[in-house]
Design an enzyme around this catalytic site. Structure first.
Site, short mmCIF file in Angstrom:
data_model
loop_
_atom_site.label_atom_id
_atom_site.label_comp_id
_atom_site.label_asym_id
_atom_site.label_seq_id
_atom_site.Cartn_x
_atom_site.Cartn_y
_atom_site.Cartn_z
N LYS A 63 8.01 -30.19 26.36
CA LYS A 63 7.51 -28.88 25.91
C LYS A 63 6.80 -28.95 24.56
CE LYS A 63 10.73 -26.08 28.52
NZ LYS A 63 11.69 -24.98 28.54
N TYR A 206 22.57 -22.73 34.00
CA TYR A 206 22.81 -21.95 35.21
C TYR A 206 23.21 -22.90 36.34
CZ TYR A 206 18.06 -23.56 36.04
OH TYR A 206 16.94 -24.35 36.17
P1 NDP Z 1 17.06 -29.78 23.28
O1 NDP Z 1 17.41 -31.16 23.72
O2 NDP Z 1 15.73 -29.52 22.68
O3 NDP Z 1 18.18 -29.27 22.19
C1 NDP Z 1 19.53 -29.36 22.44
C2 NDP Z 1 20.32 -28.81 21.24
O4 NDP Z 1 21.72 -28.84 21.59
C3 NDP Z 1 20.19 -29.62 19.95
O5 NDP Z 1 20.26 -28.75 18.85
C4 NDP Z 1 21.44 -30.54 19.99
O6 NDP Z 1 21.91 -30.89 18.71
C5 NDP Z 1 22.46 -29.62 20.63
N1 NDP Z 1 23.49 -30.29 21.44
C6 NDP Z 1 23.30 -31.13 22.49
N2 NDP Z 1 24.48 -31.48 23.04
C7 NDP Z 1 25.45 -30.84 22.32
C8 NDP Z 1 26.87 -30.80 22.39
N3 NDP Z 1 27.54 -31.50 23.33
N4 NDP Z 1 27.53 -30.04 21.48
C9 NDP Z 1 26.87 -29.33 20.54
N5 NDP Z 1 25.52 -29.34 20.41
C10 NDP Z 1 24.82 -30.09 21.29
O7 NDP Z 1 17.30 -28.85 24.56
P2 NDP Z 1 16.63 -27.46 24.93
O8 NDP Z 1 16.70 -26.55 23.75
O9 NDP Z 1 15.31 -27.65 25.54
O10 NDP Z 1 17.62 -26.96 26.10
C11 NDP Z 1 18.97 -26.65 25.85
C12 NDP Z 1 19.64 -26.22 27.15
O11 NDP Z 1 19.03 -25.03 27.63
C13 NDP Z 1 19.50 -27.25 28.28
O12 NDP Z 1 20.75 -27.31 28.94
C14 NDP Z 1 18.43 -26.66 29.18
O13 NDP Z 1 18.61 -27.05 30.52
C15 NDP Z 1 18.68 -25.17 29.01
N6 NDP Z 1 17.47 -24.36 29.25
C16 NDP Z 1 17.54 -23.32 30.16
C17 NDP Z 1 16.45 -22.52 30.38
C18 NDP Z 1 16.53 -21.42 31.39
O14 NDP Z 1 15.48 -20.91 31.81
N7 NDP Z 1 17.70 -20.98 31.77
C19 NDP Z 1 15.15 -22.73 29.68
C20 NDP Z 1 15.21 -23.81 28.71
C21 NDP Z 1 16.32 -24.59 28.52
P3 NDP Z 1 21.14 -32.01 17.79
O15 NDP Z 1 20.01 -31.28 17.12
O16 NDP Z 1 22.20 -32.45 16.83
O17 NDP Z 1 20.71 -33.09 18.71
#
Ligand code: NDP
Length: 262
Positions: A63, A206
């Protein structure tokens, strides 16, 4: 015939083709939408044109990186720094982001004045910007510092997970990938403290049971998962693809969504 697809890696799980093809078929539009496993984005622009696409959706992990292949970025995508939709206009590629609007449709009728987003990745950015545009005071917490810089620079309050103050947040949004790993995004004790004064919890995940929402239910708080966010972002993307009124697309795509859910 117009061609569309969703690019990502992994991509096999994507429900986007079902939603978009249903709209094409019910509205008699001569178009097909497919999935494309993108292993490497370095030649994306040539690939897009060689596939004769009219438009595409972009999902993880591209993205942000595909912005550089666009000629122009429009709307909220400029503030977010990430796109999930590309439209071909003549020989130009135009990038948009419909994730934030897709999220906001879920809470449009709720009375919310402040929000806490857990996580600082691409989806957290889209949600933070749309909440700010709708005058909802928004704070962001993350497990590490690096990804918080974007939010600090954009004027949001930011915390590390172990520094979240005991404040009231009307909505708490899990925008991390913790639910995929069947984990809570922050400690159970901290969440239970935050839940005392909150009204709604939202997990972007989801199709699976989310530990975060299960804990919220135990604390009698309203829960929303990410299924409708996926639907609404697709409705807004379809509107860009087809230039058909949003109400007409929405009515049709909601039916496809019910079929997926049943
Ligand atoms: P990114 O990889 O860009 O960001 C993930 C974030 O989560 C980072 O800040 C990371 O921390 C943190 N993180 C990851 N694992 C953990 C954990 N186990 N505990 C605490 N913090 C954690 O992902 P996205 O923002 O693109 O997506 C996030 C989620 O949202 C995904 O599961 C994705 O599938 C879902 N999603 C759903 C959508 C929908 O339409 N329903 C649309 C877009 C996304 P750090 O910065 O330290 O790495």
């Amino acid at each position: 015939m117009k061609l569309f697809c969703v690019f990502g890696n992994p991509i096999a799980h994507s429900k986007s083709p079902i939603l978009h093809n249903y709209v094409f078929s019910k509205l008699n539009i001569d178009a097909i939408y497919s999935r494309y496993l993108l292993e490497d984005d370095s030649n994306f622009r040539d690939l897009f044109f060689s596939l004769s696409l009219s438009g595409a959706n972009i999902t993880l992990p591209y993205k942000e990186s595909l912005i550089k292949h666009c000629d122009e970025i429009r709307g909220i995508a400029k503030d977010i720094g990430a796109i999930n939709t590309i439209i071909k206009e003549d020989s130009k590629l135009i990038g948009y982001n419909t994730d934030g609007m897709g999220f906001y449709q879920n809470i449009i009728n709720e009375k919310i004045s402040n929000a806490l987003i857990i996580g600082a990745g691409g989806s957290a950015k889209a949600i933070a910007i749309i909440l700010k545009q709708n005058n909802i005071k928004t704070s962001i917490t993350n497990r590490s510092q690096k990804n918080l810089e974007f939010f600090k620079n954009a004027g949001f309050e930011t915390y590390l997970n172990n520094e979240i103050p005991n404040k009231n947040f009307d909505i708490i949004i899990n925008a991390t990938s913790s639910s995929i790993k069947k984990e809570l995004p922050i400690s159970k004790e901290k969440l239970q403290n935050l839940f005392i004064n909150s009204k709604i919890t939202f997990d972007l995940m989801y199709g699976v049971k989310c530990e975060f929402l299960e804990l919220a239910k135990q604390n009698n708080i309203k829960t929303i998962n990410g299924a409708k966010m996926l639907l609404y972002q697709a409705i807004f993307a379809s509107n860009l693809f087809l230039n058909i009124p949003i109400n007409e697309i929405s009515k049709t795509m909601q039916k496809a969504y019910q079929i997926i859910e049943s």
